[in-house]
Design an enzyme around this catalytic site. Sequence first.
Site: not given
Length: 289
Positions: A84, A186, A214-215, A236
Amino acid sequence: MPLAATGDLVARAAGTRSAVAAFNVITLEHIEAVVAGAEAAGAPVILQVSENSVTFRNGRLLPLARAAVAAAEAAGIPVALHLDHVQSDDLLRQTSGAGFGSVMYDAARLPYAENLAATRAAADWAHARGLWIEAELGEVGGKAGQGGGAPLDAHAPGARTDPEEACAFVADTGVDALAVAVGSVHGMTSRTAALDHGLLGRLAAALPVPLVLHGSSGVPDGELVAAVAGGIAKVNVGIALNVAMTGAIRDFLAVRPEAVDSRTYLGIGRDAMAREVTRIMRILGRPGT
């Protein structure tokens, strides 16, 4: 069972309007917790090793990767292994023979043309070796901005992924999935992120590849459910596991300050992470909701 292919897990999730969870792992306890939590949820899972985790492990990829492969092969559910947020081309090339079926190549910090060229080269290299590749366009909050500057606020003008630009980027790079900036951040320890579901819908309608969020640790449950319904196929999660582990260990040591056997408090932390994995996976596995 043998390692699963990330692309197969993501495609299957996209086809059922659910999402596959991808958890970032730092220690063996993280790996064991993710596998145990996924087995309790009865769903496939992706173990993710980030470039930051490799740096933490003194720059060595193989020890953690081999532990993840061993755990995956002993699991009762399909488990894939993913590298990642790779920025180093040298690290990218270390995936060969290390058990990884996929990689997220992160050149989003670069200006668009440089991001495209670097990602195109990474995709060509990955596909020649049978690797599924994910990239990012837009600026997900919490990371350094373009050129290594201060992080751009997730809600600032220019941070969000533009659908037209994303279509061109996917076509020109040949990536298999795209992480999109729709309001997540994030490294959040509070679950207060608000997503732009209208933009997500436009991205899902425009793009021919699965979308990745993401985050996600900072995204509330209802927002996650709506994001999956809106087209997110891979979610994620990283910091949520660390919050669960650290909180459980802190509580234990507050009551038992004399404890010195690390197995006691690491085991408690591992169990807390496993419960959080199961909880998140059950939220993501509600197809069509």
